[in-house]
Structure formats: C-alpha cells, structure tokens
Design an enzyme around this catalytic site. Structure first.
Site, PDB file in Angstrom:
ATOM      1  CB  CYS A 142      11.334 -30.543  23.609  1.00  0.00           C
ATOM      2  SG  CYS A 142      10.089 -30.385  23.001  1.00  0.00           S
ATOM      3  CE  LYS A 163       3.197 -33.746  18.148  1.00  0.00           C
ATOM      4  NZ  LYS A 163       1.892 -34.923  19.241  1.00  0.00           N
ATOM      5  CB  SER A 192       6.665 -34.591  18.958  1.00  0.00           C
ATOM      6  OG  SER A 192       5.449 -35.288  19.301  1.00  0.00           O
ATOM      7  CG  HIS A 235      11.988 -34.342  21.625  1.00  0.00           C
ATOM      8  ND1 HIS A 235      12.003 -34.582  23.311  1.00  0.00           N
ATOM      9  CD2 HIS A 235      10.577 -34.070  21.324  1.00  0.00           C
ATOM     10  CE1 HIS A 235      11.416 -33.888  23.645  1.00  0.00           C
ATOM     11  NE2 HIS A 235      10.077 -33.586  22.535  1.00  0.00           N
ATOM     12  CD  GLU A 237      15.218 -36.705  24.522  1.00  0.00           C
ATOM     13  OE1 GLU A 237      14.054 -35.708  24.883  1.00  0.00           O
ATOM     14  OE2 GLU A 237      15.644 -35.860  23.524  1.00  0.00           O
ATOM     15  NE  ARG A 249      -0.345 -39.139  23.502  1.00  0.00           N
ATOM     16  CZ  ARG A 249       1.022 -38.680  23.540  1.00  0.00           C
ATOM     17  NH1 ARG A 249       1.861 -38.522  24.310  1.00  0.00           N
ATOM     18  NH2 ARG A 249       1.324 -37.222  22.847  1.00  0.00           N
TER      19      ARG A 249
END
Length: 307
Positions: A142, A163, A192, A235, A237, A249
């Site tokens: 990333c 985003k 992300s 990502h 992972e 969040r």
C-alpha cells in the site's frame, strides 16, 4: 514447518487459536534447519493487528520462517505501547549489518502527505537503499508500495477524487509468473486508500511490469525484472472486519465515507461482511515465500553481496 516468532508476542495466542502452526523462539532454536529470515518494517500505527495479519499469511508454508519486527526510531506510534516495541521490535540501526531473505515494508496512514513531509522519510529511504543489498526480495504494501516506487523509480502517487474503499475484482496480467501460480482468472482484494499509481507511468519504466490489476482499483501487483522488488497497492492481508472497523471509525469521526464496495451483503453494514479474498491472499504469500524467496535466495545470506 512453523513460523518462528518472539516469545510472548500477542499474535502467538491468536494464531494458536486458529490452529496455525507457530513456534516460539526457544523451541525453534533447537531445530537443525536454516529458516527463512524475514524482516517486517511495520509502519502501521496498529502494529499488533498488522503483525497478526502478516504472520497468519506467512505461516501458510512448509518452510520455517524466522521473523524480525522493525520500527522507525524517528517516529513512535501512538497506538502501540513502548513496552510492546521494547519487547518485540528492534531498530534499523541494530539490523543494518544483517542479511535477510525477505523484507516487508508496510503501509502507513500518511498517504495525503508528500513523501518528504513524512517525519521518518529519511530513515525509510536509508532502509529502502539498504534493502537492495541486504535483502534478497523486498515487498512494499500500500503506502509502502507508493513510497518504494517513488524512491527507487521516481514514480509519484496521484490523489484520487474520493477514497478507494472496498473489495474489488482483479485479473492476472502476466500468466505463469511465479508469484501468481494457481491464481484464478478473477480474484478479489481489499483496498483502502486516497491515492493511486498511474499505470501509464509504470509502463514508461522498462524495469517494471504490472502483474495484476483491476479496472476499478488500477495496478495491484508490480514487480521489477528480477522479482526482487515487489509493490502491492492493496491489502490482501486484511482481516474480515478490518474494512468494517475503518468504516465505523470514520463515521464516528464525522468524516465523509461511503459503505465499502462489494463487502457487506446488500451493502448493509449491519450484516456480517463476506470474505472473498482469503484464498488469494494465502496463495500469494506462500508463492512469494516458495518461488520468489526460498527457491532463489542463497543458502548463506552473506552471499547476497554478490547479487
């Protein structure tokens, strides 16, 4: 064979509950084998979560893997205790004379800043330069991928209008590449981020090849001609609930955030997210350990100086 991690690392109990074969350092030291030596430069503020995610994937192999966790001295995370860093991490200065089969450089939540504005940028540049001679293969994830492409090849990231957030379909661009062995024609990966790498900029660099990409998320896996520098913009992972936690969040902070795409059934955040990327993630990391590292790296890591 197991993954070897420091005694007492919080990830140990989590992985053990998942029936993942992990071995603490005191037991592993009694085995007569040369484990793969992997360093993780963890730039994420939530270090324990990132450790567990990466260790889970690196354990999916018959090879013994010896992990060294590294943090930057020029920036101390707010969400990880000093005690944790002292117990389980080391600094670049303490490993700069060592050699590694592989190094990971993780993402970081600083992508809206120019690289030179990041307070540990100079230290990270030293690490990336060092990795060329002291690690057989380096994987950048990333923001780490954007940083690596900028440092090694002068390719800069570009801001997105909004985003990129969700789980997106990808396709293989290079058939039979060792990192992509066994991949389906279409596979899914979480993203992300607020920035991207322009594929046209990559194509202008003859040393780089896009191995996998997405119509929506752009270039996903980029590698140099020797497969010793690998850049991953997504990502793989991530845990099942990582995107959910990021979404909640940001909502709690009052930020403008859309529901992550292709993630919640019917785009309903009250429902359990659908995992569609775990198989790909496990295969990619095991391919990397086997074909890009174990099959290629010298038995004596001091011989890396000859590469």
């Amino acid at each position: 064979m197991p993954i070897r991690i420091p005694n007492g690392l919080p990830a140990f109990k989590t992985l053990l509950r998942e029936n993942i074969f992990v071995m603490q350092s005191d037991r592993a030291s009694g085995q007569d084998i040369r484990p793969l030596k992997i360093g993780i430069v963890n730039l994420m503020p939530t270090k324990i979560e990132t450790e567990t995610q990466l260790l889970r994937l690196l354990s999916n192999t018959p090879l013994q893997v010896d992990i060294t966790l590294i943090y930057t001295e020029t920036h101390l995370p707010k969400n990880t205790t000093w005690e944790h860093l002292q117990n389980f991490y080391t600094t670049f200065d303490k490993v700069r004379e060592q050699y590694f089969d592989g190094i990971f450089i993780t993402g970081a939540p600083v992508e809206k800043l120019e690289f030179e504005e990041v307070n540990y940028w100079t230290e990270l540049c030293h690490i990336m330069e060092w990795s060329k001679s002291h690690a057989f293969c380096t994987v950048h994830i990333c923001w780490g991928a954007f940083a690596g492409l900028y440092y090694h090849y002068g390719i800069n990231k570009k801001p997105l209008p909004k985003k990129l957030f969700g789980v997106f379909p990808h396709k293989v661009e290079v058939v039979n590449h060792p990192l992509l062995k066994g991949f389906d024609d279409v596979f899914f990966v979480p993203h992300s981020r607020h920035t991207e790498i322009d594929t046209a900029d990559i194509e202008l660099c003859p040393a780089l090849t896009v191995l996998a990409s997405s119509d929506e998320a752009g270039a996903y896996i980029i590698a140099d001609s020797s497969n010793r520098q690998i850049f991953i913009t997504g990502h793989a992972e991530y845990d099942c609930d990582t995107l959910k936690n990021e979404y909640l969040r940001d909502r709690e902070k009052g930020l403008e955030i859309e529901v992550p795409k292709n993630y919640f059934p019917h785009d309903d955040p009250s429902l359990t997210p659908l995992i569609t990327w775990k198989g790909h993630a496990s295969l990619m990391y095991s391919n990397w350990l086997n074909f890009c590292v174990y099959q290629e790296t010298p038995f004596d890591l001091n011989d890396l100086t000859s590469f």
